[in-house]
Design a protein around this motif. Structure first.
Motif, short mmCIF file in Angstrom:
data_model
loop_
_atom_site.label_atom_id
_atom_site.label_comp_id
_atom_site.label_asym_id
_atom_site.label_seq_id
_atom_site.Cartn_x
_atom_site.Cartn_y
_atom_site.Cartn_z
N UNK A 137 -10.91 1.46 6.35
CA UNK A 137 -9.53 1.12 6.60
C UNK A 137 -8.54 1.94 6.90
N UNK A 138 -8.63 3.06 7.70
CA UNK A 138 -7.75 3.92 7.86
C UNK A 138 -6.97 3.48 9.31
N UNK A 139 -5.85 3.93 9.20
CA UNK A 139 -4.97 3.59 10.28
C UNK A 139 -5.44 4.56 11.65
N UNK A 145 2.95 6.54 16.30
CA UNK A 145 3.94 5.79 16.44
C UNK A 145 5.02 5.47 15.01
N UNK A 146 4.25 5.57 13.88
CA UNK A 146 4.99 5.42 12.64
C UNK A 146 6.06 6.73 12.82
N UNK A 147 5.30 7.95 12.95
CA UNK A 147 6.04 9.13 12.67
C UNK A 147 6.99 9.57 13.83
N UNK A 193 1.34 -2.83 9.67
CA UNK A 193 0.35 -2.07 9.66
C UNK A 193 -0.26 -1.57 8.39
N UNK A 194 0.30 -2.38 7.26
CA UNK A 194 -0.43 -2.15 6.16
C UNK A 194 -0.08 -0.55 5.18
N UNK A 195 1.26 -0.33 5.63
CA UNK A 195 1.66 0.92 5.02
C UNK A 195 2.25 0.59 3.78
N UNK A 196 3.11 -0.42 3.89
CA UNK A 196 4.00 -0.75 2.88
C UNK A 196 3.93 -2.31 2.68
N UNK A 197 4.38 -2.65 1.39
CA UNK A 197 4.52 -4.31 1.17
C UNK A 197 6.04 -4.31 1.24
N UNK A 198 6.53 -5.40 1.82
CA UNK A 198 8.14 -5.50 1.88
C UNK A 198 8.29 -7.07 1.75
N UNK A 199 8.98 -7.35 0.51
CA UNK A 199 9.13 -8.70 0.20
C UNK A 199 10.75 -9.04 0.78
N UNK A 200 10.71 -10.00 1.79
CA UNK A 200 11.67 -10.10 2.59
C UNK A 200 12.91 -11.08 1.36
N UNK A 254 7.24 -1.50 -1.49
CA UNK A 254 6.24 -0.96 -2.30
C UNK A 254 5.36 -0.16 -1.37
N UNK A 255 4.99 1.23 -1.39
CA UNK A 255 4.05 1.76 -0.76
C UNK A 255 2.81 1.12 -0.95
N UNK A 256 1.82 1.32 0.20
CA UNK A 256 0.18 0.76 0.15
C UNK A 256 -0.44 2.06 0.05
N UNK A 257 -1.78 1.81 0.36
CA UNK A 257 -3.01 2.71 0.18
C UNK A 257 -2.71 3.51 1.79
N UNK A 258 -2.53 2.72 2.80
CA UNK A 258 -2.61 3.14 4.00
C UNK A 258 -1.63 4.29 4.21
N UNK A 259 -0.69 4.49 3.33
CA UNK A 259 0.25 5.54 3.56
C UNK A 259 -0.26 6.83 3.39
N UNK A 260 -1.41 6.91 2.74
CA UNK A 260 -2.13 8.22 2.69
C UNK A 260 -2.49 8.62 3.95
#
Length: 178
Positions: free
Chosen positions: A7-9, A16-18, A81-88, A94-100
């Motif tokens: 499940x890695x990016x 693109x994120x960076x 991209x699954x890096x954060x969870x954003x509640x509009x 909140x940060x997610x696992x893929x941020x690693x």
């Protein structure tokens, strides 16, 4: 990297994120936030605006610019991209696992502007130099046993490592959970 974790990016998405400073700052800030968040969009935009301007509090126009760009562009992209969870609705992030995956590509800076790698290399090279000088008997280094010098630098290394782990404790906790 991708061979071991399903499940890695992909590397292209990480670059693109960076490519955007505000996305990097978002990940950096969430990585040191207790439990990885949640954090309000307002608090996040305030922190990023302060870093951008060096002023605390930052100018209102900068805060608004950061807030709007995070809300409209950067957080939705990071969520996609699954890096954060954003509640509009609640405007919480909140940060997610893929941020690693992204963090592996970011050289972590200390608050003094040095990377941890630079600090560890400095400790290592300094320690080795002092121990060699002590072994050669060069004053004043030769006045103290090389083993004491080595022990002293090992203690400094342990303190620096402990401090880094403490500052990034929520990332460490998340890594241990998976």
């Amino acid at each position: 990297m991708g061979m071991f974790r399903r499940n890695s990016l992909p590397e292209g998405e990480i670059y693109e994120i960076l490519a955007n400073q505000r996305r990097r700052e978002t990940i950096r800030h969430l990585s040191v936030t207790p439990e990885g968040g949640p954090i309000s969009l307002r608090e996040l935009s305030e922190t990023i605006a302060t870093r951008e301007t060096g002023e605390s509090p930052p100018p209102r126009t900068t805060r608004e610019s950061v807030y709007n760009s995070l809300h409209q562009t950067h957080l939705p992209k990071l969520e996609e991209l699954g890096v954060v969870t954003y509640d509009r609705d609640t405007r919480e992030v909140r940060i997610r696992e893929r941020a690693r995956d992204v963090n592996r590509y970011m050289e972590v800076l200390t608050e003094h502007g040095l990377t941890w790698g630079e600090i560890y290399r400095s400790i290592g090279v300094s320690g080795l130099t002092v121990v060699v000088l002590a072994l050669a008997g060069v004053p004043p280094f030769g006045w103290i046993a090389p083993l004491l010098w080595a022990t002293g630098f090992l203690v400094v290394f342990v303190i620096a490592t402990s401090y880094q782990l403490w500052m990034n404790r929520w990332l460490v906790v998340q890594a241990l959970r998976t």
